[in-house]
Design a protein around this motif. Sequence first.
Motif, PDB file in Angstrom:
ATOM      1  N   LEU A   1       0.783  -1.226   0.000  1.00 33.29           N
ATOM      2  CA  LEU A   1       0.000   0.000   0.000  1.00 33.29           C
ATOM      3  C   LEU A   1       0.825   1.292   0.000  1.00 33.29           C
ATOM      4  O   LEU A   1       0.588   2.154  -0.850  1.00 33.29           O
ATOM      5  CB  LEU A   1      -0.977  -0.017   1.193  1.00 33.29           C
ATOM      6  CG  LEU A   1      -2.364   0.565   0.872  1.00 33.29           C
ATOM      7  CD1 LEU A   1      -3.005  -0.161  -0.299  1.00 33.29           C
ATOM      8  CD2 LEU A   1      -3.250   0.499   2.106  1.00 33.29           C
ATOM      9  N   PRO A   2       1.811   1.420   0.913  1.00 36.56           N
ATOM     10  CA  PRO A   2       2.570   2.685   0.921  1.00 36.56           C
ATOM     11  C   PRO A   2       3.226   2.989  -0.422  1.00 36.56           C
ATOM     12  O   PRO A   2       3.120   4.112  -0.919  1.00 36.56           O
ATOM     13  CB  PRO A   2       3.630   2.453   2.010  1.00 36.56           C
ATOM     14  CG  PRO A   2       3.081   1.367   2.855  1.00 36.56           C
ATOM     15  CD  PRO A   2       2.251   0.515   1.966  1.00 36.56           C
ATOM     16  N   SER A   3       3.882   1.973  -0.999  1.00 34.20           N
ATOM     17  CA  SER A   3       4.571   2.234  -2.260  1.00 34.20           C
ATOM     18  C   SER A   3       3.572   2.470  -3.387  1.00 34.20           C
ATOM     19  O   SER A   3       3.804   3.274  -4.286  1.00 34.20           O
ATOM     20  CB  SER A   3       5.514   1.074  -2.600  1.00 34.20           C
ATOM     21  OG  SER A   3       4.862  -0.139  -2.430  1.00 34.20           O
ATOM     22  N   LEU A   4       2.448   1.747  -3.296  1.00 33.73           N
ATOM     23  CA  LEU A   4       1.402   1.927  -4.303  1.00 33.73           C
ATOM     24  C   LEU A   4       0.872   3.356  -4.266  1.00 33.73           C
ATOM     25  O   LEU A   4       0.698   4.020  -5.289  1.00 33.73           O
ATOM     26  CB  LEU A   4       0.271   0.933  -4.002  1.00 33.73           C
ATOM     27  CG  LEU A   4      -0.473   0.352  -5.198  1.00 33.73           C
ATOM     28  CD1 LEU A   4       0.472  -0.414  -6.095  1.00 33.73           C
ATOM     29  CD2 LEU A   4      -1.605  -0.539  -4.728  1.00 33.73           C
ATOM     30  N   LEU A   5       0.655   3.833  -3.041  1.00 37.13           N
ATOM     31  CA  LEU A   5       0.153   5.180  -2.818  1.00 37.13           C
ATOM     32  C   LEU A   5       1.141   6.202  -3.378  1.00 37.13           C
ATOM     33  O   LEU A   5       0.767   7.156  -4.060  1.00 37.13           O
ATOM     34  CB  LEU A   5      -0.022   5.396  -1.305  1.00 37.13           C
ATOM     35  CG  LEU A   5      -1.089   6.406  -0.904  1.00 37.13           C
ATOM     36  CD1 LEU A   5      -2.472   5.872  -1.246  1.00 37.13           C
ATOM     37  CD2 LEU A   5      -0.977   6.707   0.590  1.00 37.13           C
TER      38      LEU A   5
ATOM     39  N   VAL B   1       1.305   8.437 -11.179  1.00 35.27           N
ATOM     40  CA  VAL B   1       0.111   8.166 -11.992  1.00 35.27           C
ATOM     41  C   VAL B   1      -0.802   9.388 -12.061  1.00 35.27           C
ATOM     42  O   VAL B   1      -1.235   9.791 -13.145  1.00 35.27           O
ATOM     43  CB  VAL B   1      -0.649   6.938 -11.448  1.00 35.27           C
ATOM     44  CG1 VAL B   1      -1.922   6.712 -12.245  1.00 35.27           C
ATOM     45  CG2 VAL B   1       0.238   5.708 -11.507  1.00 35.27           C
ATOM     46  N   TYR B   2      -1.048  10.022 -10.891  1.00 39.32           N
ATOM     47  CA  TYR B   2      -1.965  11.184 -10.910  1.00 39.32           C
ATOM     48  C   TYR B   2      -1.424  12.332 -11.751  1.00 39.32           C
ATOM     49  O   TYR B   2      -2.106  12.795 -12.657  1.00 39.32           O
ATOM     50  CB  TYR B   2      -2.302  11.630  -9.473  1.00 39.32           C
ATOM     51  CG  TYR B   2      -3.021  12.936  -9.458  1.00 39.32           C
ATOM     52  CD1 TYR B   2      -4.365  13.019  -9.887  1.00 39.32           C
ATOM     53  CD2 TYR B   2      -2.382  14.125  -9.079  1.00 39.32           C
ATOM     54  CE1 TYR B   2      -5.027  14.228  -9.926  1.00 39.32           C
ATOM     55  CE2 TYR B   2      -3.039  15.338  -9.117  1.00 39.32           C
ATOM     56  CZ  TYR B   2      -4.361  15.393  -9.543  1.00 39.32           C
ATOM     57  OH  TYR B   2      -5.011  16.587  -9.595  1.00 39.32           O
ATOM     58  N   PRO B   3      -0.167  12.782 -11.499  1.00 39.25           N
ATOM     59  CA  PRO B   3       0.339  13.885 -12.335  1.00 39.25           C
ATOM     60  C   PRO B   3       0.367  13.526 -13.820  1.00 39.25           C
ATOM     61  O   PRO B   3       0.079  14.371 -14.668  1.00 39.25           O
ATOM     62  CB  PRO B   3       1.776  14.096 -11.820  1.00 39.25           C
ATOM     63  CG  PRO B   3       1.832  13.441 -10.509  1.00 39.25           C
ATOM     64  CD  PRO B   3       0.816  12.369 -10.494  1.00 39.25           C
ATOM     65  N   PHE B   4       0.676  12.270 -14.109  1.00 39.77           N
ATOM     66  CA  PHE B   4       0.742  11.809 -15.498  1.00 39.77           C
ATOM     67  C   PHE B   4      -0.643  11.915 -16.162  1.00 39.77           C
ATOM     68  O   PHE B   4      -0.794  12.513 -17.223  1.00 39.77           O
ATOM     69  CB  PHE B   4       1.242  10.360 -15.498  1.00 39.77           C
ATOM     70  CG  PHE B   4       1.402   9.781 -16.872  1.00 39.77           C
ATOM     71  CD1 PHE B   4       2.393  10.242 -17.714  1.00 39.77           C
ATOM     72  CD2 PHE B   4       0.565   8.759 -17.312  1.00 39.77           C
ATOM     73  CE1 PHE B   4       2.545   9.700 -18.984  1.00 39.77           C
ATOM     74  CE2 PHE B   4       0.715   8.227 -18.574  1.00 39.77           C
ATOM     75  CZ  PHE B   4       1.707   8.691 -19.412  1.00 39.77           C
TER      76      PHE B   4
END
Lengths: 361, 294
Positions: free
Chosen positions: B21-25, B32-35
Amino acid sequence: MKETIDSLQFRITKRFGTKTVLRDFALEIRGKQFVTFLGPSGCGKSTALNIIAGLIPATDGEVSIDGERIDRVPPEKRGFGMVFQNYALFPHMTVFGNIAFGLQLQRRPAEEVRRRVQEMLELVQLPGFEDRYPGQLSGGQQQRIAIARALVLHPRLMLLDEPLSNLDAKLRIEMRAEIKRLHTSLGLTSIYVTHDQVEALSLSDWVVVMKDGVLIQAGPPQEIHDQPVNVFVADFMGFRNFFPARVTALGAERAVEAAANGMTLRGRTRHTFTPGASAVAAIRPDDVLIGGDAGSPNAVPGTVDIVEYLGREDEVIVRLESGDRLWVRTGARLTPGESVRVILPPDRVIFLPAEESGGTA
Amino acid sequence: MKRAGTGEPSELDLLAIACLLPSLLYVLVLFVYPFLYGIFLSVHPLKVDGFSLANYVAFFTDQYQYKTVGITFRLAVPNTIMVVAISLLFAYNMRRGIWLERTITTILVLPISLGVILLAQGILGFYGGKGWLNQLLIGLGILEDGLTLTHNFTGVMLSLFMQQFPFCFLMLLGYISGIDPSIENSARTLGANPWTVFRRVMLPLIAPGLAIAFALVFVMSFGTFASAIMLGQPSGSTRTIAIAAYAQAFEMFDMPYASAIAVIMGIFQLAGLLVIILLRKRMVTAATMGVGKR
């Protein structure tokens, strides 16, 4: 090019920087012989094999075949086959591709390549393995393929660099017989490098014992086994018991009598001793007898110290009256603390020169 | 990995997910979000309401903009090929170790650790108009006028090469020296000369490492920005696509257009990677063809 050789002669010296790995290592090998370079790791045996193969250059000396010098010939033009300890198969090629590699470089017709690869796979008892990749084979199978890959080119000399070292004990014995069978049935000339004296004795016509880049003793297996020239070779050949001694009398047929720490030992030697010379008496654990008459020669009393169970036999350490320890292999079931009489049969005791750097054969 | 198709996640899976979870987050929030936001932004131009491909159209119809793609390729492709080829040449010949290997390796690693700016300053000082090299050449009477090696295409190529060669060389050296020497020795004894050993045995084994080297060097070269500004002509011959994106974002303050340029850059980088992967497949097949029954 089913060539055979009549003789391979070499005299090589190899230095890496200031370290001398091979010092004037010289030998003549005749056609169809099976010769073993035997020695502990770092004795230069693999280096010698690589120099013969042409994979590393000698610092000094020459290698010749049937009188013709080959030391400037690159490895690919020498027509030798080589088998490596770690198999060294091409991981990106199938078994077929591996065995066919050399034939394809010779531009043999496809039909011939297919036939010869097929023959080799049958010879090493792995028919039907053409399409497998090396990664899908066991260690023993990989080594069979490596042998097939070298043999398919009908090499005039086979070089084997500790080919069985990576295999487990049972497979090693199987493959040993296999190598011997191939050598004999194909009429090969082979040089085999190993640190295992059992392999050396069982396979070879001629054993070359090496130490620190120097040839120590060369001869037929029986000779190396029964008449080692010095303590180093004797130790390598399974003589576990060594007693420093002083020669007191010399008899007929190379018989020696010597005093060793209060014991009077009789034996034989291949050396020329003078009375009063220091020597080392040696005997194998298997040759020591338990019990017998107190009056028989080389009978020594002692106490059983340690008993290790080995199955058919026990390995026993007997503390002799002199304080020396004696390794014995015996079927007699002994118990620690027991008093025993051991006999070192005079025809099994050999006397070696006292200093390590004794003679060479 | 084989679990009966009960469909029920086991305890271990829950634990694994919890650990991930931490690394995924981290990846979601920072990559992913900025991309995705960048892609979203690029199709919502400033002057248009809602979805529009106007930015993309603008880029490919404006010569000043679209020629940056050509410029970037002209820098990145030769540089990548040169860096990888020279690295391969050195690494292959050094695979059995060389004299003073550690010292040489340390010297090679230095440029990577110094960063682009210091490297660029060094290049300017040495290769620049009044740099040591020109002063030496003129002083010795070899040249009358100095060479122009900076503030042009050559300057950027020099800088890219110096940044990427050590990295690529070390990567290939590690890869190649990891290949068991007895494999090539056995090929030699089977009748292969050194060139055949390279072509038929070593190259196919090196191919995966070579492909990674190509991919990384290409992507880094394609994104070149600092070198192109400091050692090139950022408004002319070395106006790379990264500079175009930067100009839109921070000189024109048109983030959506800048995002569109960034997306275009990403697409070309992916296309480059695809070509490398396809070439690699071809290379391996060609090298092993006729060797095995396939």
